[in-house]
Scaffold this active site. Sequence first.
Site, PDB file in Angstrom:
ATOM      1  N   SER A 126       0.849  -1.208   0.191  1.00  0.00           N
ATOM      2  CA  SER A 126       0.160   0.058  -0.034  1.00  0.00           C
ATOM      3  C   SER A 126       0.717   1.315  -0.022  1.00  0.00           C
ATOM      4  CB  SER A 126      -0.955  -0.175   1.149  1.00  0.00           C
ATOM      5  OG  SER A 126      -1.576   1.062   1.247  1.00  0.00           O
ATOM      6  N   GLY A 127       0.560   2.067  -1.105  1.00  0.00           N
ATOM      7  CA  GLY A 127       1.556   3.380  -1.011  1.00  0.00           C
ATOM      8  C   GLY A 127       2.607   3.283  -1.823  1.00  0.00           C
ATOM      9  N   THR A 131      -1.653   2.249  -8.258  1.00  0.00           N
ATOM     10  CA  THR A 131      -2.874   2.638  -9.003  1.00  0.00           C
ATOM     11  C   THR A 131      -2.402   3.660 -10.040  1.00  0.00           C
ATOM     12  OG1 THR A 131      -4.274   2.552  -6.986  1.00  0.00           O
ATOM     13  CG2 THR A 131      -5.014   4.172  -8.691  1.00  0.00           C
ATOM     14  N   ASN A 177      -0.817   3.947   4.310  1.00  0.00           N
ATOM     15  CA  ASN A 177      -1.533   4.644   3.152  1.00  0.00           C
ATOM     16  C   ASN A 177      -2.697   5.496   3.438  1.00  0.00           C
ATOM     17  OD1 ASN A 177      -1.662   5.590   0.553  1.00  0.00           O
ATOM     18  ND2 ASN A 177      -2.004   3.932  -0.512  1.00  0.00           N
ATOM     19  N   SER A 180      -5.479   3.646   0.531  1.00  0.00           N
ATOM     20  CA  SER A 180      -5.182   2.164   0.297  1.00  0.00           C
ATOM     21  C   SER A 180      -6.311   1.484  -0.236  1.00  0.00           C
ATOM     22  CB  SER A 180      -4.715   1.298   1.469  1.00  0.00           C
ATOM     23  OG  SER A 180      -4.628   0.139   1.113  1.00  0.00           O
ATOM     24  N   SER A 181      -6.156   0.777  -1.468  1.00  0.00           N
ATOM     25  CA  SER A 181      -7.201  -0.130  -2.160  1.00  0.00           C
ATOM     26  C   SER A 181      -7.242  -1.566  -1.453  1.00  0.00           C
ATOM     27  CB  SER A 181      -7.092  -0.600  -3.544  1.00  0.00           C
ATOM     28  OG  SER A 181      -6.706   0.772  -4.252  1.00  0.00           O
ATOM     29  N   GLY A 405      -0.086  -6.012  -2.216  1.00  0.00           N
ATOM     30  CA  GLY A 405       1.124  -6.775  -2.140  1.00  0.00           C
ATOM     31  C   GLY A 405       0.992  -7.423  -0.930  1.00  0.00           C
ATOM     32  N   GLU A 407       1.233  -8.669   2.912  1.00  0.00           N
ATOM     33  CA  GLU A 407       1.053  -7.752   4.096  1.00  0.00           C
ATOM     34  C   GLU A 407       1.525  -8.781   5.348  1.00  0.00           C
ATOM     35  OE1 GLU A 407      -2.858  -6.294   4.007  1.00  0.00           O
ATOM     36  OE2 GLU A 407      -2.493  -4.843   2.410  1.00  0.00           O
TER      37      GLU A 407
END
Length: 1470
Positions: A126-127, A131, A177, A180-181, A405, A407
């Site tokens: 995340s981050g 995207t 993030n 974050s998605s 990704g 985690e």
Amino acid sequence: MDCELHYNAFAQVTTDRSKVFPKDMEAPPGGVDDMTRLSYLHEPGVLQNLATRYELNEIYTYTGSILIAVNPFQRLPHLYDTHMMEQYKGADFGELSPHVFAIADVAYREMINEGKNNSILVSGESGAGKTETTKMLMRYLAHLGGRSGVEGRTVEQQVLESNPVLEAFGNAKTVRNNNSSRFGKFVEIQFDKTGRISGAAIRTYLLERSRVCQINTPERNYHCFYFLCAAPHEDTQRYKLADARSFHYLNQSSCIEVEGINDAEEYLATRRAMDIVGINEEEQEAIFRVVAAVLHIGNINFAKGKEVDSSVIQDDNSRFHLNTASELLECDCNNLEKALITREIVTPEEIITRTLDPESALASRDALAKTIYSRLFDWIVEKINVSIGQDPNSKQLIGVLDIYGFESFKINSFEQLCINYTNEKLQQHFNQHVFKMEQEEYTREEINWSYIEFVDNQDVLDLIEKKGGLIALLDEACMFPRSTHETFAQKLYTTFKNNKRFVKPKLSRTDFTVVHYAGDVTYQADHFLDKNKDYVVAEHQDLLNASSCPFVASLFPTLPEESSKSSKFSSIGSRFKLQLQSLMETLSSTEPHYIRCVKPNNLLKPAIFENTNVIQQLRCGGVLEAIRISCAGYPTRKTFYEFVNRFGVLGPELLEGSNDDKIACQKILEKMKLENYQIGKTKVFLRAGQMADLDARRAEVLGKAARIIQRLMRTYIARKQFVLVRRSTTHLQSFVRGTLVRNLYECMRREAAAVKIQKNVRRHKARESYLLLQAATVTLQTGLRAMSARKEFRFRKETKAAVHIQARWRCHRDYSHYKNMQRAVLTYQCAWRQRLARRELRNLKMAARETGALKEAKDKLEKRVEELTWRLGLEKRLRTDLEEAKAQEIAKLQETLHDLQLQVEEAKTMATKEREAARKAIEEAPPVIKETPVLVEDTEKVNSLTAEVDQLKALLQTERQATETAKKEHAEAERRNEELMKKFEGAEKKIEQLQDTAQRLEEKATNMESENKVLRQQAVAISPTAKALAAYPKSPFQLRTPEIVNAPNGEVKSSPDVTPISLNLKELEAEEKPQKSLNEKQQENQDLLIKCVSQDLGFSSGRAIAACVIYRCLLHWRSFEVERTGVFDRIIQTIGSAIEVQDNNDKLAYWLSNSSTLLLLLQRTLKTTGAAGLTPQRRRSTAASFGRVFSGIRASPQSAARPFLGSRLIGGLGDLRQVEAKYPALLFKQQLTAFLEKIYGMIRDNLKKEISPLLGLCIQAPRTSRASLIKGSRSQANALAQQTLIAHWQSIVKILTNYLNVLKANYVPSFLISKVFTQIFSFINVQLFNSLLLRRECCSFSNGEYVKAGLAELEQWCIYATEEYAGSSWEELKHIRQAVGFLVIHQKPKKTLKEITNDLCPVLSIQQLYRISTMYWDDKYGTHTVSSEVISSMRIMMTEDSNNAVSSSFLLDDDSRLFRVTSSIVSLPQ
């Protein structure tokens, strides 16, 4: 074994030798583009390379076919503009610098050329920028294959526009993030047969449903909840919402607001985005009602009921939220309450209803909220897919996977297990792909690779997904009502106690650890059972299906009877496993491409690179696993040239007599006695550690050579020092001796000077004594003589003063007596005159009382009035010549004034004379009494004269007043005259308008007269009397003229069809048949003209024959002056058909010359002012159409035509007359201009096509074998290498020369030729400069010398072509010239930024200089680039430019626009 590492004089570290890795000391200072080219492929080397490139804003790096993208956390717009897309379009992979566009281009080309479906997998934590990377991929694919979609929006635009909606409902703030998605996204971009985008679909995976009900500090729930709470007041009132902190689902975390996110503005932006993707107002209203209902459901709390294991609504606040939720969902409130606190158990005999305790009721409430939100998110995704549209006929697609990704947090739950399970699956796919790439390269190089081991993670996948694995045991536990997380954990401990991938923590009863490929992750099983349950409670299904809101009912459609009766268990884990299997099947059917996004720091700030964080992400992203796979085989791969260039020093004797690099590599490796290496077709493959051995031996050889060089240098320095000391000693001795001699000479000189000074001093003293005595004597004599003279003077002065005093006293006495007598006489005279004046006054007063005096005064006044009236009438009559009258009047007054002044002067003169005479008489007369009459008489004369003077002054004053009055009258007359002039000018304008109208009428009459004349000629031609004239016809079309047939120097390219045409014309004229009509005759003549000009008529005296023939015929037929004719269209069609073959440059040059000649003739002949006679509508269209074509043509046509038509044209064109052009003629001129520009562009584009392939070879110097540069053969090899270096440049020069000869042979005007080559050189400058900036291997010292030598060839060509044809072509290469000049200069670190920007490279921008400076490497002398201070200054200036919104693109744009040909005609020399 330990070893010590010394960083500097003050710091050292002791560590294990196994943890120390070799460093490549010859690595480029800016890192390498592809990390497979690293000499030492290990983790520290990879990390150092990424850090070095990140410091230079090089955020993309290859690892084979994998792209690593490091998030810069700042805007880099120059990397993603249209120029950059054009550079990567069609470029070979690895040819340019690493970029996300290169991955997209490879995928697109493989899909088009090989017909394979491709996929691009974008992963990262995340981050990391997944995207944004996906957006860049979409933009580039749209650039390659975009087409217009619904409502003018392209498919890719609709996909990108859906991002704000998906982010609002699927993104949330996490620990790492702010956006974050919390779901996976796979975008399928569909293409048609032509490679154009025809459709798209978005697939989502594993929305984190548990986040709806459970969040921890400092995280947030999904964005849409906060957006809705910050909505405008009328919306929150409608949904009965309050502050976000008042809702249970949002206040579990203390983080309500996020810095940099305005929830109110984002709410409005989300509504706009929903409008764009096709969600109407009703659907938006329903969506946000559902979102608000979820928030209200979260605030429903329960208390224990009266019965055992029962529950009721806790308080009035909970009752309020229950009622609000039922209103928003439009369902029955009682049924909603019942669905939350009761359950129905269906048995074969009956339906049993049981109550739920408060804890179970809360779980039922959360399950309802999660189900509603999950169904809502799925509906939004499906709606977006329907809005975008899919192509069912598409057979080709490119998938872009934006997936979360790996985690690993402090607390890892069921979501982390699913995410890491996904990454394990993708890692297996990734490992297989990398291993496949390794196998393909080994096969391509034809080396043995059968013994390479492949590390697989199938055992981890078996632990999770296999029957009896984690997911299966979790599903089994969820199906048993009595199962808890503790029983589930114990089941795991028992089942996997012998599995090496499963570890049980010592101090926990519910945690378990899974050994993933990226590291160990400890999961907490406390909420696994609740989060895994996916079934929809039947009561919830029936309740929401019965909603009166169609939207809510559509989210919960009626289930089939079989499925509703079935009690088969459904879980999130099983459903996710099926989705993942489907995704892997899709990816397996495509050609994968990998992009690994890396977050360099957790602060989300630029220019910070945290090694520990990055290396962990590289492990999680599988990059290090790919490196391990490479290390298992042959991690070091060098081309033959690179290997020989680096390790040729190990065996220089082996390079003698051999020009084959492969053989040289084999000999060097055999000499070094290495084993297990492989030699392929183009590369040398070394095992791990062999590169370090070779480098160690190379360092030893270089060390010996360095010591020899040092010994020789020290000898040289000592010898130089000795010679210097000896020379200094000699100089010192000479200096000392000279000093002694100079001191002796100075002593002798001082003695001689002292003697001379003494002599002069003594002489000086004697002379001073003599002069002093002489002066005293003279002074004494002077004093005595002066005393005697003063005494004599004093005596004479006293005597003269006495005489003078006596004379003065006598004079004073006599004068006083005279003055007393004169005063007495004057007093007496004044008294007498006063008496006489009083008497006269009384008489005048008496006369004034009489009537006669008044009448006389009245008469005088009347006369004066008449005089003034007459004078006023005179002024009015003389108004036209007022200036002359004024001048005469002033002159008259001046004369009068002059006469009066003369009279006054005469009177004064007479008075003076009289006074003198009186004075003389008084003096001569002895008695005083006799003087009185004389004085009285003189006084009366003086008085009369004085009175006369006063009268003259009064008259003068009167005349002056009259003059002033006349001036005022004159000013008034001038004012009236100006008014009359204005009226006169207005009348003149009206007269001009009338004259213009009359002129237009006359022109119209003239046109009608000419038409009548033509009609009369037609009548005469078809009359019987015209047969007698048939024997002497005058054909309006004469193909052959003496000038054409007998052209000098044989320049005429005559056609064999021309003579028969002329003969047929004579035969037709000689026939005695009845004459055809004039229209048919004109049609025949036009056919003959078209047939004639269709042939290649060639040139005569440098002039285009076809253009001259067309012009003469049109002028003779008066085609320019008719309103309607078809000959112009036929000529245009003929030219268009002649240039259909675009590759025939000779034909194109021929018609370019003819078109330009004909256009200039038309410019000389046609008068465009005739457009004023057209109708207003046609006149406006004509002005709009031809304003661009004829802009700037204001010079004399004949002077403009001289440069390339000469004073005379074929058939006597020297005395061309101008004609009034009608609309068809002007339209023909416009069409001819368009064709001229089209032909010009075709010739220019053909030249570009020919030189474009060579430019790619000219930007990088071809490599020559090191073995060919040894000892005896070096001179021959240098000559051969020099010929090879300039071969490509000479090919370009040859092409340019050929085009120049073709254009000159066809007599194309020189200004057109110079413009062609100017734009071509601009194209060369753009291509070479952009390639230099995009390819690091081109920014070297030796490559700069190579390009500089090639530019010298182009400079020589410009000199050969002369300025007439080359124009400013050499100046167009200023960017590449300055860039190459910067590459080949020495002492770059000593150059300041001011010197670079002002002196060396004034044309280049800061972005371009920064790019060149950071990419520069010296492969010849080992020099360094500019200093770090200059680099820092450049970076600061680039940051300021980006803040000021200045375009920061460092690439040049190829400006190939057509210039205005007609505007250039004006600038031709006279």
